[in-house]
Design a protein around this motif. Sequence first.
Motif, mmCIF file in Angstrom:
data_model
loop_
_atom_site.group_PDB
_atom_site.id
_atom_site.type_symbol
_atom_site.label_atom_id
_atom_site.label_comp_id
_atom_site.label_asym_id
_atom_site.label_seq_id
_atom_site.Cartn_x
_atom_site.Cartn_y
_atom_site.Cartn_z
ATOM 1 N N GLU A 10 13.337 1.590 -2.891
ATOM 2 C CA GLU A 10 13.236 2.761 -2.015
ATOM 3 C C GLU A 10 13.857 3.997 -2.664
ATOM 4 O OE1 GLU A 10 12.182 5.235 0.906
ATOM 5 O OE2 GLU A 10 11.519 3.149 0.674
ATOM 6 N N SER A 11 14.876 3.806 -3.492
ATOM 7 C CA SER A 11 15.561 4.933 -4.132
ATOM 8 C C SER A 11 14.745 5.550 -5.267
ATOM 9 C CB SER A 11 16.916 4.486 -4.684
ATOM 10 O OG SER A 11 16.759 3.584 -5.773
ATOM 11 N N LEU A 12 13.693 4.860 -5.718
ATOM 12 C CA LEU A 12 12.841 5.409 -6.776
ATOM 13 C C LEU A 12 12.078 6.614 -6.240
ATOM 14 C CD1 LEU A 12 11.385 2.054 -8.190
ATOM 15 C CD2 LEU A 12 13.348 3.355 -9.056
ATOM 16 N N ILE A 141 1.491 0.312 -6.456
ATOM 17 C CA ILE A 141 1.649 0.190 -7.908
ATOM 18 C C ILE A 141 0.783 1.248 -8.572
ATOM 19 C CG2 ILE A 141 1.277 -1.285 -9.931
ATOM 20 C CD1 ILE A 141 1.783 -3.698 -8.148
ATOM 21 N N ALA A 142 1.391 2.078 -9.410
ATOM 22 C CA ALA A 142 0.652 3.175 -10.040
ATOM 23 C C ALA A 142 -0.279 2.669 -11.132
ATOM 24 C CB ALA A 142 1.628 4.199 -10.616
ATOM 25 N N GLY A 143 0.165 1.670 -11.890
ATOM 26 C CA GLY A 143 -0.641 1.138 -12.981
ATOM 27 C C GLY A 143 0.109 0.034 -13.696
ATOM 28 N N ILE A 144 -0.510 -0.518 -14.734
ATOM 29 C CA ILE A 144 0.067 -1.672 -15.430
ATOM 30 C C ILE A 144 -0.124 -1.520 -16.934
ATOM 31 C CG2 ILE A 144 -0.144 -4.171 -15.811
ATOM 32 C CD1 ILE A 144 -1.070 -4.271 -12.796
ATOM 33 N N ILE A 145 0.938 -1.786 -17.677
ATOM 34 C CA ILE A 145 0.884 -1.903 -19.136
ATOM 35 C C ILE A 145 1.174 -3.366 -19.441
ATOM 36 C CG2 ILE A 145 1.813 -1.094 -21.340
ATOM 37 C CD1 ILE A 145 3.041 1.287 -19.678
ATOM 38 N N THR A 146 0.357 -4.003 -20.287
ATOM 39 C CA THR A 146 0.587 -5.419 -20.561
ATOM 40 C C THR A 146 0.273 -5.772 -22.007
ATOM 41 O OG1 THR A 146 0.044 -7.676 -19.872
ATOM 42 C CG2 THR A 146 -1.735 -6.053 -19.781
ATOM 43 N N THR A 147 1.018 -6.742 -22.531
ATOM 44 C CA THR A 147 0.725 -7.309 -23.847
ATOM 45 C C THR A 147 -0.046 -8.623 -23.706
ATOM 46 O OG1 THR A 147 2.939 -8.307 -23.813
ATOM 47 C CG2 THR A 147 2.689 -6.245 -25.027
ATOM 48 N N ASN A 148 -0.437 -8.996 -22.504
ATOM 49 C CA ASN A 148 -1.155 -10.249 -22.264
ATOM 50 C C ASN A 148 -2.629 -10.108 -22.616
ATOM 51 O OD1 ASN A 148 1.273 -11.106 -21.273
ATOM 52 N ND2 ASN A 148 0.658 -11.136 -19.129
ATOM 53 N N LEU A 297 9.800 -11.678 -3.797
ATOM 54 C CA LEU A 297 10.927 -10.832 -3.393
ATOM 55 C C LEU A 297 10.752 -9.406 -3.906
ATOM 56 C CD1 LEU A 297 13.901 -13.312 -4.071
ATOM 57 C CD2 LEU A 297 12.937 -12.672 -1.852
ATOM 58 N N ILE A 298 10.360 -9.284 -5.178
ATOM 59 C CA ILE A 298 10.163 -7.948 -5.748
ATOM 60 C C ILE A 298 8.853 -7.339 -5.253
ATOM 61 C CG2 ILE A 298 9.118 -8.804 -7.903
ATOM 62 C CD1 ILE A 298 11.389 -5.723 -7.599
ATOM 63 N N LYS A 304 6.827 -1.856 0.193
ATOM 64 C CA LYS A 304 7.332 -0.962 1.239
ATOM 65 C C LYS A 304 7.300 0.508 0.823
ATOM 66 C CE LYS A 304 10.201 -4.483 3.437
ATOM 67 N NZ LYS A 304 11.555 -4.932 3.822
ATOM 68 N N LYS A 305 7.059 0.738 -0.482
ATOM 69 C CA LYS A 305 6.948 2.118 -0.968
ATOM 70 C C LYS A 305 5.487 2.391 -1.275
ATOM 71 C CE LYS A 305 9.427 5.322 -3.954
ATOM 72 N NZ LYS A 305 10.231 5.877 -2.857
ATOM 73 N N LYS A 306 4.852 3.257 -0.511
ATOM 74 C CA LYS A 306 3.410 3.412 -0.593
ATOM 75 C C LYS A 306 2.994 4.845 -0.883
ATOM 76 C CE LYS A 306 2.052 -0.252 2.675
ATOM 77 N NZ LYS A 306 3.374 -0.789 3.006
ATOM 78 N N MET A 307 1.835 4.970 -1.567
ATOM 79 C CA MET A 307 1.134 6.246 -1.650
ATOM 80 C C MET A 307 0.415 6.465 -0.319
ATOM 81 S SD MET A 307 1.471 7.514 -4.832
ATOM 82 C CE MET A 307 0.005 8.411 -5.344
ATOM 83 N N LYS A 308 0.115 7.710 0.009
ATOM 84 C CA LYS A 308 -0.577 7.993 1.260
ATOM 85 C C LYS A 308 -2.049 7.603 1.211
ATOM 86 C CE LYS A 308 2.507 11.708 2.750
ATOM 87 N NZ LYS A 308 3.106 10.897 3.812
ATOM 88 N N ILE A 309 -2.626 7.587 -0.004
ATOM 89 C CA ILE A 309 -4.009 7.153 -0.152
ATOM 90 C C ILE A 309 -4.052 6.058 -1.211
ATOM 91 C CG2 ILE A 309 -4.981 9.379 0.514
ATOM 92 C CD1 ILE A 309 -5.528 9.929 -2.416
ATOM 93 N N PRO A 310 -5.057 5.190 -1.212
ATOM 94 C CA PRO A 310 -5.138 4.124 -2.214
ATOM 95 C C PRO A 310 -5.142 4.681 -3.634
ATOM 96 C CG PRO A 310 -6.705 3.734 -0.439
ATOM 97 C CD PRO A 310 -6.157 5.112 -0.229
ATOM 98 N N VAL A 311 -4.457 3.986 -4.542
ATOM 99 C CA VAL A 311 -4.366 4.469 -5.926
ATOM 100 C C VAL A 311 -5.745 4.486 -6.591
ATOM 101 C CG1 VAL A 311 -1.958 3.817 -6.239
ATOM 102 C CG2 VAL A 311 -3.753 2.143 -6.749
#
Length: 370
Positions: A10-12, A141-148, A297-298, A304-311
């Motif tokens: 929430e503090s982010l 979630i804004a986006g994802i960076i992955t090495t997978n 858990l994460i 609980k922290k949401k954008m007002k419109i879908p990303v």
Amino acid sequence: MNKTIEQLIESLDTIPFLFVGSGLSRRYYNLPDWTGLLKVMVDKLNQDSFAYRSYEDRASFENSPYGINPKIASLIEEDFNKEWFRNPEIRSLDEAYTEKVENGCSPFKAELSYYLKQKSVLCPDLKDEVTLLNNIAKKSIAGIITTNYDLFFETYLSQYKIYIGQQALLFSQLQGIAEVYKIHGSLNDPQSIVINEKDYKEFKEKREYLAAKLLTIFMEYPIIFMGYSISDTNIRDILSSIVKCMSNEQVKLLKKRFIFIEYDAEMEGYDIGESSFAFEDNKMITMTKITLSDYSLIYNAIGKKKMKIPVRLLRLLKDELYLFTLSNEPTENIKIAAIDDDRVSNDELVISIGTTETISLDGLKGISTD
């Protein structure tokens, strides 16, 4: 640190980007780690119980600047490709992957990709956790960076746009929202996979360009690292390149924006602490570390922290407006209508300008001086 995970997220200042490693592939698909994967490939080539050990032994004498695993992969690939072309009995590819080899792909990479694709079956016990991740990805979630390499995000976050490899990142107009950056390649493009010495050499040569491309994301969004160990060289190398582009003051700001998730199967609940990475020029990144065994858990905290419109819609908006600004030509997804107009599908982009009374699908009417 007395904060709960919910208070921490929430503090982010905005929703986070996820930086995802192989721990998620092992968790959800039960796929092997790097060493385990190389052993699978050796077993296809040679059933001798000491076969893999012989490659380790050879690699240990060559002192590769990219680490022992890429060197082992290079040695295995060389022998594997020779045998694959000589001996049809070790071939297991379907028609699509065979065609990739015919078009110049390494048989080693094609067989490795095909094996991982066949083995990518979701663990039934974690279905609810994955559903939760899919749900929070829509607005949290804004986006994802992955090495997978695997296709987990293509399967369960299908609303995100996928970019494969460094080339796609360097030569694409990224919008920085609802996107997945597969910086080490993908099973859908086996030749893009970063696994051997040559791959790591090329990756390292372009790493600074990649860092520059990702720097905006690191400064605009909080970053949550998942599926890595603290000592992972992938993370350290990429962070090192990022840090080189930043002043000491900017590096200090990252402390409030970086969260490292450490998996511990024995952990009940979670623990919050700190972890630090030291780099050249006396620069150090200190980040929050959360240790847990249950990823829900994460996920619940992030949700609980949401954008007002879908990303996904926000990404489409940015992309369409960017193209419109460059060309001054209307795009097929831009219409003029009221935001709640039933004649416009939810899958189409809507820009609402003026008052409801003055807008129609045919265009805008003038607004009087009054």
